[in-house]
Enzyme design. Structure first.
Site, mmCIF file in Angstrom:
data_model
loop_
_atom_site.group_PDB
_atom_site.id
_atom_site.type_symbol
_atom_site.label_atom_id
_atom_site.label_comp_id
_atom_site.label_asym_id
_atom_site.label_seq_id
_atom_site.Cartn_x
_atom_site.Cartn_y
_atom_site.Cartn_z
ATOM 1 N N TYR A 158 0.833 -1.207 0.000
ATOM 2 C CA TYR A 158 0.000 0.000 0.000
ATOM 3 C C TYR A 158 0.865 1.254 0.000
ATOM 4 O O TYR A 158 0.634 2.182 -0.789
ATOM 5 C CB TYR A 158 -0.933 0.004 1.206
ATOM 6 C CG TYR A 158 -1.915 1.146 1.192
ATOM 7 C CD1 TYR A 158 -3.020 1.120 0.351
ATOM 8 C CD2 TYR A 158 -1.733 2.251 2.008
ATOM 9 C CE1 TYR A 158 -3.929 2.167 0.331
ATOM 10 C CE2 TYR A 158 -2.640 3.307 1.999
ATOM 11 C CZ TYR A 158 -3.733 3.268 1.160
ATOM 12 O OH TYR A 158 -4.624 4.316 1.143
ATOM 13 N N LYS A 162 1.044 4.052 -3.114
ATOM 14 C CA LYS A 162 0.680 5.454 -2.935
ATOM 15 C C LYS A 162 1.884 6.378 -3.172
ATOM 16 O O LYS A 162 1.712 7.512 -3.625
ATOM 17 C CB LYS A 162 0.092 5.662 -1.546
ATOM 18 C CG LYS A 162 -1.287 5.028 -1.383
ATOM 19 C CD LYS A 162 -2.282 5.551 -2.412
ATOM 20 C CE LYS A 162 -3.682 5.014 -2.184
ATOM 21 N NZ LYS A 162 -4.679 5.556 -3.134
#
Length: 255
Positions: A158, A162
């Protein structure tokens, strides 16, 4: 952005993952600005926002699109064009969050996260690019996360996905500036939505943690993010491009 459009009432902004949560709040905020919003989601449902009046809801166009399928957003954009709409903006909001110990993270999970959170941003930007050029320019807002600058246990994929959103934003902002296209990364922290309201409720373990970590002692709201994103489509964001704007209540910088 060009002012030569003979029918500005047929302009619209595409928002992915718009049926619920932050995406729905963005759709509300843009409609409150008087904009039409093409609300993309896997279901094609209009945003689920209690209490929205009919005037705002009439500005929403529901379309099916799975951002992990490269052709879906392009197909939706072609449908909008065929229906007489001119795309002048994009908000890449759709994404997923999966936790796993880094030593046990499977390649399938890694690819799932990168496809949903980073590759989809590239393919959606590519899909709207010809229409933004034809419109004389436009605005792209990518929804990142303040995890892009943090080392968060069990969040390897994650955090990496990002961080990629920030890099994609910077490259496209520079490369497409000559076409009148601005690209901005909005990176929220912990935001309370209808999807996580129970976990964020006062008295719970996550809320107790956030009360200690966020200087203002409470998480943000989806409406906070929606209002900021809408501002970036206004003259106030006229000279802003390529930047990452953190919306985390100061948590990322608090010591």
């Amino acid at each position: 952005m060009s002012d030569s459009n003979p029918n500005p009432s047929r302009d619209c902004v595409v928002v992915t993952g718009a049926s619920r949560g932050i995406g729905a709040a963005i759709a509300v905020a843009l409609a409150q600005q008087g904009r039409h919003v093409a609300c993309l989601s896997r279901s094609g449902a209009l945003p689920a926002v209690p209490g929205v009046n009919e005037v705002l809801a009439a500005r929403w166009i529901g379309l099916k699109a799975d951002v992990t399928q490269a052709g879906d957003v392009a197909k939706a954009c072609r449908q909008l064009a065929d229906d007489g709409w001119r795309v002048t903006g994009l908000v890449n909001n759709a994404g997923v969050h999966v936790e796993a110990p880094s030593a046990e993270l499977t390649l399938d999970t890694w690819n799932q996260m990168m496809d949903a959170n980073a590759t989809s941003v590239v393919t959606a930007c590519q899909a709207v690019y010809p229409q933004l050029v034809a419109a004389g320019g436009g605005v792209i807002v990518n929804i990142g996360s303040f995890f892009d600058k943090l080392g968060v246990k069990r969040n390897l994929a994650y955090c990496a996905s990002k961080a990629a959103v920030g890099a994609i934003t910077r490259v496209l902002a520079v490369e497409w500036a000559s076409k009148g296209i601005k690209v901005i990364d909005v990176a929220p922290g912990y935001i309370q939505t209808d999807l996580n309201a129970d976990a964020m409720a006062p008295g719970g373990p996550l809320r107790a943690y956030l009360d200690k970590r966020i200087p203002g002692r409470q998480p943000g709201t989806a409406a906070d993010v929606g209002a900021l994103v809408a501002t970036l489509f206004s003259p106030a964001g006229g000279f802003l491009t390529g930047e990452t704007i953190y919306v985390d209540g100061g948590q990322g910088i608090a010591h």
